[in-house]
Design a protein around this motif. Structure first.
Motif, PDB file in Angstrom:
ATOM      1  N   ASP A 174       0.838  -1.224   0.000  1.00 31.45           N
ATOM      2  CA  ASP A 174       0.000   0.000   0.000  1.00 31.45           C
ATOM      3  C   ASP A 174       0.855   1.249   0.000  1.00 31.45           C
ATOM      4  N   GLU A 175       1.831   1.212   0.908  1.00 24.85           N
ATOM      5  CA  GLU A 175       2.688   2.391   1.086  1.00 24.85           C
ATOM      6  C   GLU A 175       3.453   2.692  -0.211  1.00 24.85           C
ATOM      7  N   THR A 180       1.187   4.443  -2.680  1.00 20.69           N
ATOM      8  CA  THR A 180       0.955   5.830  -2.274  1.00 20.69           C
ATOM      9  C   THR A 180       2.207   6.663  -2.531  1.00 20.69           C
ATOM     10  N   GLY A 240       2.413   7.198  -6.156  1.00 19.88           N
ATOM     11  CA  GLY A 240       1.143   7.655  -6.737  1.00 19.88           C
ATOM     12  C   GLY A 240       0.706   6.797  -7.903  1.00 19.88           C
TER      13      GLY A 240
END
Ligand code: F6P
Length: 341
Positions: free
Chosen positions: A86-87, A90, A93
């Motif tokens: 997930d990180e 993020t 992007g």
């Protein structure tokens, strides 16, 4: 959509054609942005990436290797990537990651996908051993290189009345040995799927010499091995990526045949020559189609899948199907090849 693309594992002709195709389809068929991670998953973990626009992929269609660089990754670091799936999305992007690679890369892709990262895989390998797709790009180029080598070795073998043992790549699957052996008209083919008996090879060479054909070429996959108790051949060590390092079956077999036959035998190890240089037209086309379909799959949300060739059609198949087991050479393909030895 913002797309991340990377090439991982051993390189293979056609990787640049996929990268180029992804960028073209994403930028001109959609209004996406594409970033390319350098050196595979290593670049993803270390934050090394660059934006890819039309100019940055201009002129790379026919280029071998990968303009993004590639690397293998230890299992531990792969876990690190999955734990931070997930990180990572993020941080960069990205809405989707398109990893282009072989069995190891697709296994990693599946891990990331299971951990929640939107992933669309593209299979590549000169070995053609990915399950779920009829072909991988790179294979046609490798077979073409190996076939040309066999053609060339035949003339020098004949001049010197020698046995040539040509070792080609293929750790667990003998597709290159099978198809290059068939296309080059080798007189023996040894694949990992079917342990060989050196007595059969000795008989084949003897029979050829008796009927006046005073040379022979044997095409052997690097992962081929003799049947139990037929000749000495040790087991290789496992490297840090979990791959077996082979003991040089080409050289060992040439030495063994020389000893048993009392005739000169020479090993020729084709090695990475099979992976370098320009892709064939077939591989350029397949790679370009895979790139196009990967972008379309991303837009349809077909995450956790990879592109696959079925007949002449490109479909999407679950990554799980691709990495559960390897596509190996079936016995009936060997029987077809043997009929023309
Ligand atoms: O998996 C592709 C492949 O080319 C195999 O056929 C071969 O055994 C291996 O990669 C070689 O790996 P490396 O480039 O690490 O020597």
């Amino acid at each position: 959509m913002r797309i991340g693309v990377l090439t991982a594992g051993g390189d293979c002709p056609g990787l640049n054609a996929v990268i180029r195709s992804v960028v073209h389809r994403a930028l001109t068929g959609h209004t996406d942005e594409v970033i390319g991670f350098e050196d595979g998953f290593v670049g993803l973990l270390e934050g090394r990436f660059r934006p890819l626009d039309l100019n940055s992929v201009s002129g790379i269609l026919a280029r071998g290797g990968t303009v993004l660089g590639s690397a293998r990754l230890e299992r531990g670091r792969l876990r690190e990537a999955a734990d931070n799936a997930d990180e990572l999305c993020t941080r960069y992007g990205i809405d989707v990651l398109i990893p282009i690679g072989g069995e190891g890369t697709l296994t990693a892709a599946r891990m990331l996908s299971d951990a929640g990262m939107p992933v669309v895989g593209v299979p590549k390998t000169i070995d053609n051993d990915i399950n779920g797709t009829d072909r991988t790009f790179g294979f046609d180029t490798a077979v073409t290189v190996a076939t040309e080598a066999i053609d060339r070795l035949k003339t020098t073998a004949e001049s010197h009345q020698r046995v040539m043992v040509v070792e080609v790549m293929g750790r667990h699957a003998g597709w290159i040995a099978l198809e290059a052996g068939m296309a080059g008209g080798a007189h023996g083919i040894c694949v990992p799927e079917r342990p060989f008996d050196p007595v059969d090879l000795v008989d084949m060479v003897t029979e050829r010499f008796e009927r006046g054909k005073k040379f022979a070429v044997i095409c052997v996959a690097e992962g081929a091995h003799p049947a139990k108790d037929t000749m000495d051949y040790g087991v290789g060590e496992i490297d840090k990526f979990g791959h077996e390092r082979f003991n040089g079956i080409g050289t060992t077999l040439a030495r063994e045949l020389e000893r048993r036959l009392g005739k000169e035998a020479r090993p020729v190890i084709l090695g990475h020559v099979q992976r370098g240089g320009v892709p064939t037209a077939y591989d350029r086309v397949l790679a370009t189609r895979f790139g196009w379909h990967a972008v379309e799959a991303a837009h349809k949300g077909a995450f956790g899948h990879m592109t696959a060739l079925h007949g002449t059609r490109v479909d999407m198949v679950p990554l799980a199907d691709a990495v559960t087991y390897l596509k190996t050479v079936p016995e009936d393909r060997m029987e077809e090849a043997e009929s023309v030895f």
